[in-house]
Design an enzyme around this catalytic site. Structure first.
Site, PDB file in Angstrom:
ATOM      1  N   LYS A 174      68.729  65.924  72.672  1.00 15.96           N
ATOM      2  CA  LYS A 174      68.528  64.755  73.530  1.00 15.96           C
ATOM      3  C   LYS A 174      69.856  64.374  74.180  1.00 15.96           C
ATOM      4  CE  LYS A 174      67.957  59.868  73.902  1.00 15.96           C
ATOM      5  NZ  LYS A 174      69.151  59.901  74.772  1.00 15.96           N
ATOM      6  N   GLU A 248      79.697  62.174  64.533  1.00 10.52           N
ATOM      7  CA  GLU A 248      81.024  62.108  65.157  1.00 10.52           C
ATOM      8  C   GLU A 248      81.059  60.798  65.916  1.00 10.52           C
ATOM      9  OE1 GLU A 248      83.968  61.786  67.040  1.00 10.52           O
ATOM     10  OE2 GLU A 248      83.203  63.176  68.545  1.00 10.52           O
ATOM     11  N   CYS A 282      86.444  59.125  72.279  1.00  6.91           N
ATOM     12  CA  CYS A 282      86.569  58.634  70.911  1.00  6.91           C
ATOM     13  C   CYS A 282      87.972  58.892  70.375  1.00  6.91           C
ATOM     14  CB  CYS A 282      85.525  59.285  70.015  1.00  6.91           C
ATOM     15  SG  CYS A 282      85.554  61.085  70.044  1.00  6.91           S
ATOM     16  N   GLU A 379      87.294  49.477  69.218  1.00  5.91           N
ATOM     17  CA  GLU A 379      87.249  50.565  70.189  1.00  5.91           C
ATOM     18  C   GLU A 379      86.744  50.022  71.528  1.00  5.91           C
ATOM     19  OE1 GLU A 379      85.868  55.180  70.272  1.00  5.91           O
ATOM     20  OE2 GLU A 379      84.322  53.735  69.688  1.00  5.91           O
TER      21      GLU A 379
END
Length: 476
Positions: A174, A248, A282, A379
């Protein structure tokens, strides 16, 4: 609408309720749309993968390697079209889109080589007890659901698809609803290569489609790359089925610069670590720790370097940094600029959205940022750098490790013994010493703490799609 789902070796139009509108972030304008897959279509994709599994996992390793090399070759054939599509859908400058494509090609080529070595992985196990023999078999873990993000289409999917197919798994992929069209190239390549039907399935959609896939009882494993918020939902879905998961997730990574560094070189590494892909990584080294002795000089040069970056539409002009990929991300980064103003942070560069067509923000530098600041801890996923000074090596390590995340870090020092010592002390999954973030398929990718579970790339990535079986025989 153009068929946008590849299920059981056939293309299908979406039957879900969500219409996905795909935008060019440099203009903010839509350029195509597609209908999401329905839950029934997700069922069909998983069922197709299940049917294809027995034959695919017993296909000889050389044949699986041949298909993987075919993916690498066909990505190269489609090079210009895929680069242009990433520039249009992601807003990537051309040089970034080129590197992404090269990374995807290298990943398929690497796992083709590992696939050919798989028969040697079945080996005898020495036993201390007499009268018995044992051997190890490494088998495909089964049907894998994969959910990939929008910041590196082609790359993050290659990191999952190539080792999974090499191991003999079948997959349902996906893509992100923000960049749903780029990964369709994998379905086109599978069709062209004659990959057996059901080995690779692609379903596009929004959150409902992701939930239908991650919660599906027909999967043997889930592999997810994305935010911690969604990752926790994926982990709960995996827990409900007691099945393995690879995650992850996010990062808030540090770049540590000691006072023996060449300042201009250090600035180059710092800028690359925060502005590559407009900071939408990331692994972005968004916390700068600079030693007192060079802090003033380095920050002044860094301020100038960020101000000189060319921010623009990569389809129309030479650009060092493109736009943010979605309006949602643009609004998120803008909200952090507002938080910085509320917190009274000192801004040396940027700190604002750009008043132009599209979703652009300025490369940003805040200095003397307290550890309590939201911008230091959270973040942001944009080109926003927060800087602090340190005095000693021990202080630098303590500041770098003071984070809920543990993905990557960079250490800059001409004292290589110190650099190695600091690298060993950092609580992360990957450390660069005196380098940009060069990622090689032979090395692992993944983090500690809240940055995820498991590893991708290298032999560790292949192992994530293998199940270990031992066969023990009594000789008596």
């Amino acid at each position: 609408m153009t068929p946008s789902h590849y299920i059981d070796g056939r293309w299908a139009e979406g039957q879900g309720n969500d219409c996905i509108v795909v935008h060019d972030p440099a203009s903010g304008q839509p350029f195509t749309e597609l209908m999401a897959a329905s839950s029934t279509q997700v069922d069909q994709a998983v069922a197709a993968a299940r049917r294809a599994l027995p034959a695919w996992k017993t296909t000889c390793a050389a044949d699986r390697a041949r298909y993987l090399r075919g993916f690498a070759e066909q990505l190269g054939v489609r090079r210009e079209a895929l680069i242009a599509l990433q520039m249009r859908n992601n807003g990537k400058p051309r040089h970034e889109a080129e590197i992404d494509l090269d990374d995807a090609i290298a990943t398929f080529a690497y796992y083709a080589e590992l696939a050919e070595q798989l028969p040697a992985k079945n080996r005898d196990v020495p036993l201390a007890a007499p009268g018995f023999t044992a051997r190890t078999r490494l088998e495909a873990i089964g049907v894998v659901g994969m959910i990939v993000p929008w910041n590196f289409p082609l790359v993050t999917s290659a990191w999952k698809l190539a080792p999974a197919l090499a191991a003999g798994c079948t997959v349902v992929l996906k893509p992100s609803e923000v960049t749903p069209v780029v990964e369709l190239a994998y379905g086109q390549i599978a069709e062209q290569l004659g990959l057996p039907a059901g080995v690779l399935n692609i379903v596009n959609g929004k959150a409902d489609t992701g939930a239908a896939l991650s919660g599906h009882t027909g999967l043997d494993k889930l592999s997810f790359t994305g935010s911690n918020g969604v990752g926790s939902q994926v982990m709960r879905a995996a827990a409900a089925q007691c099945r393995p998961v690879t995650l992850e997730l996010g990062g808030k990574s540090a770049i540590v610069v000691f006072d023996d560094c060449d300042i201009d070189q250090a600035v180059e590494w710092i800028v690359a670590g925060i502005t590559w892909n407009a900071g939408q990584m990331c692994s972005a080294t968004s916390r700068l720790l600079v030693q007192d002795g060079i802090a003033d000089a380095l920050l002044a040069r860094l301020q100038a370097a960020l101000g000189q970056l060319r921010v623009g539409n990569p389809q129309l002009e030479e650009a060092d940094m493109g736009p943010l990929t979605s309006q949602a991300q643009w609004l998120k980064v803008a909200s952090y600029f507002a938080v910085a103003r509320e917190e009274g942070l000192k801004c040396l560069a940027g700190g604002q959205t750009l008043d132009r067509e599209g979703w652009f923000v300025s490369p940003t530098l805040y200095v003397d940022v307290p550890q309590s600041s939201r911008l230091w801890c959270e973040e942001i996923f944009g080109p926003v750098l927060c800087a602090r000074r340190f005095g000693s090596e021990a202080e630098a390590i303590a500041l770098a490790n003071d984070s809920r995340f543990g993905l990557v870090a960079t250490v800059c020092s001409t004292d290589l013994q110190r650099a190695e010592r600091v690298a060993d002390a950092l609580e992360v999954g990957h450390v660069w010493i005196n380098s940009v973030q060069a990622v090689f398929v032979e090395t692992s990718w993944g983090g500690t703490k809240a940055s995820g579970v498991g590893r991708e790339l290298g032999p560790w990535g292949l192992a994530g799609y293998q199940s270990v079986k031992h066969v023990t025989q009594c000789l008596g």
